[in-house]
Design a protein around this motif. Structure first.
Motif, PDB file in Angstrom:
ATOM      1  N   TRP A 164       0.856  -1.191   0.000  1.00 28.48           N
ATOM      2  CA  TRP A 164       0.000   0.000   0.000  1.00 28.48           C
ATOM      3  C   TRP A 164       0.888   1.235   0.000  1.00 28.48           C
ATOM      4  N   VAL A 165       0.640   2.142  -0.955  1.00 25.85           N
ATOM      5  CA  VAL A 165       1.393   3.397  -1.037  1.00 25.85           C
ATOM      6  C   VAL A 165       0.407   4.531  -1.279  1.00 25.85           C
ATOM      7  N   GLU A 166       0.227   5.392  -0.297  1.00 22.72           N
ATOM      8  CA  GLU A 166      -0.618   6.585  -0.398  1.00 22.72           C
ATOM      9  C   GLU A 166      -2.002   6.291  -0.977  1.00 22.72           C
ATOM     10  N   GLY A 167      -2.700   5.343  -0.415  1.00 21.58           N
ATOM     11  CA  GLY A 167      -4.055   5.035  -0.834  1.00 21.58           C
ATOM     12  C   GLY A 167      -4.162   4.089  -2.016  1.00 21.58           C
ATOM     13  N   ALA A 168      -3.112   3.888  -2.762  1.00 21.14           N
ATOM     14  CA  ALA A 168      -3.121   2.946  -3.887  1.00 21.14           C
ATOM     15  C   ALA A 168      -2.333   1.707  -3.483  1.00 21.14           C
ATOM     16  N   TYR A 169      -2.554   0.626  -4.184  1.00 18.87           N
ATOM     17  CA  TYR A 169      -1.803  -0.576  -3.862  1.00 18.87           C
ATOM     18  C   TYR A 169      -1.257  -1.220  -5.123  1.00 18.87           C
ATOM     19  N   ASP A 170      -0.228  -2.010  -4.929  1.00 19.81           N
ATOM     20  CA  ASP A 170       0.407  -2.740  -6.018  1.00 19.81           C
ATOM     21  C   ASP A 170       0.581  -4.177  -5.547  1.00 19.81           C
ATOM     22  N   THR A 171       0.503  -5.107  -6.460  1.00 18.63           N
ATOM     23  CA  THR A 171       0.650  -6.505  -6.095  1.00 18.63           C
ATOM     24  C   THR A 171       1.811  -7.141  -6.844  1.00 18.63           C
ATOM     25  N   CYS A 172       2.306  -8.199  -6.265  1.00 17.63           N
ATOM     26  CA  CYS A 172       3.404  -8.953  -6.860  1.00 17.63           C
ATOM     27  C   CYS A 172       3.213 -10.412  -6.455  1.00 17.63           C
ATOM     28  N   VAL A 173       3.503 -11.316  -7.364  1.00 19.59           N
ATOM     29  CA  VAL A 173       3.429 -12.740  -7.056  1.00 19.59           C
ATOM     30  C   VAL A 173       4.850 -13.295  -7.075  1.00 19.59           C
ATOM     31  N   GLN A 174       5.255 -13.877  -5.965  1.00 18.75           N
ATOM     32  CA  GLN A 174       6.604 -14.420  -5.815  1.00 18.75           C
ATOM     33  C   GLN A 174       6.508 -15.941  -5.732  1.00 18.75           C
ATOM     34  N   VAL A 175       7.326 -16.636  -6.509  1.00 24.80           N
ATOM     35  CA  VAL A 175       7.370 -18.092  -6.457  1.00 24.80           C
ATOM     36  C   VAL A 175       8.375 -18.504  -5.384  1.00 24.80           C
ATOM     37  N   VAL A 176       7.958 -19.400  -4.503  1.00 28.59           N
ATOM     38  CA  VAL A 176       8.801 -19.871  -3.405  1.00 28.59           C
ATOM     39  C   VAL A 176       9.144 -21.333  -3.646  1.00 28.59           C
ATOM     40  N   HIS A 177      10.435 -21.652  -3.588  1.00 25.76           N
ATOM     41  CA  HIS A 177      10.904 -23.028  -3.751  1.00 25.76           C
ATOM     42  C   HIS A 177      11.426 -23.512  -2.410  1.00 25.76           C
ATOM     43  N   VAL A 178      10.901 -24.608  -1.922  1.00 28.08           N
ATOM     44  CA  VAL A 178      11.302 -25.171  -0.631  1.00 28.08           C
ATOM     45  C   VAL A 178      12.515 -26.075  -0.866  1.00 28.08           C
ATOM     46  N   VAL A 179      13.589 -25.821  -0.128  1.00 23.19           N
ATOM     47  CA  VAL A 179      14.813 -26.614  -0.254  1.00 23.19           C
ATOM     48  C   VAL A 179      15.109 -27.307   1.069  1.00 23.19           C
ATOM     49  N   GLU A 180      16.012 -28.256   1.022  1.00 24.50           N
ATOM     50  CA  GLU A 180      16.431 -28.957   2.244  1.00 24.50           C
ATOM     51  C   GLU A 180      17.130 -27.976   3.180  1.00 24.50           C
ATOM     52  N   PRO A 181      16.904 -28.078   4.485  1.00 23.61           N
ATOM     53  CA  PRO A 181      17.593 -27.180   5.415  1.00 23.61           C
ATOM     54  C   PRO A 181      19.090 -27.470   5.453  1.00 23.61           C
ATOM     55  N   GLU A 182      19.877 -26.406   5.582  1.00 26.67           N
ATOM     56  CA  GLU A 182      21.320 -26.522   5.679  1.00 26.67           C
ATOM     57  C   GLU A 182      21.790 -25.771   6.909  1.00 26.67           C
ATOM     58  N   PRO A 183      22.778 -26.304   7.614  1.00 24.32           N
ATOM     59  CA  PRO A 183      23.284 -25.594   8.791  1.00 24.32           C
ATOM     60  C   PRO A 183      24.027 -24.323   8.387  1.00 24.32           C
ATOM     61  N   VAL A 184      23.897 -23.294   9.207  1.00 29.00           N
ATOM     62  CA  VAL A 184      24.582 -22.030   8.964  1.00 29.00           C
ATOM     63  C   VAL A 184      25.760 -21.947   9.937  1.00 29.00           C
ATOM     64  N   PRO A 185      26.993 -21.935   9.424  1.00 23.35           N
ATOM     65  CA  PRO A 185      28.147 -21.873  10.327  1.00 23.35           C
ATOM     66  C   PRO A 185      28.279 -20.477  10.937  1.00 23.35           C
ATOM     67  N   LEU A 186      28.300 -20.406  12.263  1.00 29.71           N
ATOM     68  CA  LEU A 186      28.407 -19.120  12.933  1.00 29.71           C
ATOM     69  C   LEU A 186      29.845 -18.792  13.337  1.00 29.71           C
ATOM     70  N   MET A 187      30.573 -19.776  13.822  1.00 33.31           N
ATOM     71  CA  MET A 187      31.930 -19.516  14.294  1.00 33.31           C
ATOM     72  C   MET A 187      32.950 -19.982  13.265  1.00 33.31           C
ATOM     73  N   THR A 188      33.007 -19.296  12.153  1.00 38.26           N
ATOM     74  CA  THR A 188      34.022 -19.587  11.146  1.00 38.26           C
ATOM     75  C   THR A 188      35.331 -18.955  11.601  1.00 38.26           C
ATOM     76  N   PRO A 189      36.451 -19.342  11.023  1.00 41.74           N
ATOM     77  CA  PRO A 189      37.729 -18.728  11.418  1.00 41.74           C
ATOM     78  C   PRO A 189      37.758 -17.212  11.221  1.00 41.74           C
ATOM     79  N   VAL A 190      37.097 -16.711  10.182  1.00 37.48           N
ATOM     80  CA  VAL A 190      37.073 -15.261   9.951  1.00 37.48           C
ATOM     81  C   VAL A 190      36.302 -14.558  11.064  1.00 37.48           C
ATOM     82  N   VAL A 191      35.146 -15.103  11.446  1.00 39.00           N
ATOM     83  CA  VAL A 191      34.340 -14.495  12.511  1.00 39.00           C
ATOM     84  C   VAL A 191      35.099 -14.540  13.832  1.00 39.00           C
ATOM     85  N   ALA A 192      35.771 -15.647  14.128  1.00 36.10           N
ATOM     86  CA  ALA A 192      36.549 -15.758  15.361  1.00 36.10           C
ATOM     87  C   ALA A 192      37.682 -14.734  15.377  1.00 36.10           C
TER      88      ALA A 192
END
Length: 73
Positions: free
Chosen positions: A22-50
């Protein structure tokens, strides 16, 4: 930006997400396609972060030590 909970969805399936903006009384729509993938672990303590965390700790410790030395003298 959105977070979609696909916890009950089957992997490798597709679905659509309709977005309405919604923008100033008017609206716009969009259709987004979502693809479900297998979950993957996110590494938090990489050597760079450490390394960045250690460098930040050293800088903060140096600042506090410098302030303490100035207050004692």
């Amino acid at each position: 930006y959105a977070i979609l909970n696909a916890g009950t969805a089957t992997a490798c399936t597709y679905d659509t997400l309709t977005i309405i903006a919604w923008v100033e009384g008017a609206y716009d729509t969009c259709v987004q396609v979502v693809h479900v993938v297998e979950p993957e672990p996110v590494p938090l303590m990489t050597p760079v972060v450490a390394a960045i965390l250690i460098a930040a700790l050293v800088v903060v410790a140096a600042i506090f030590m410098r302030r303490r030395m100035k207050s004692k003298s």
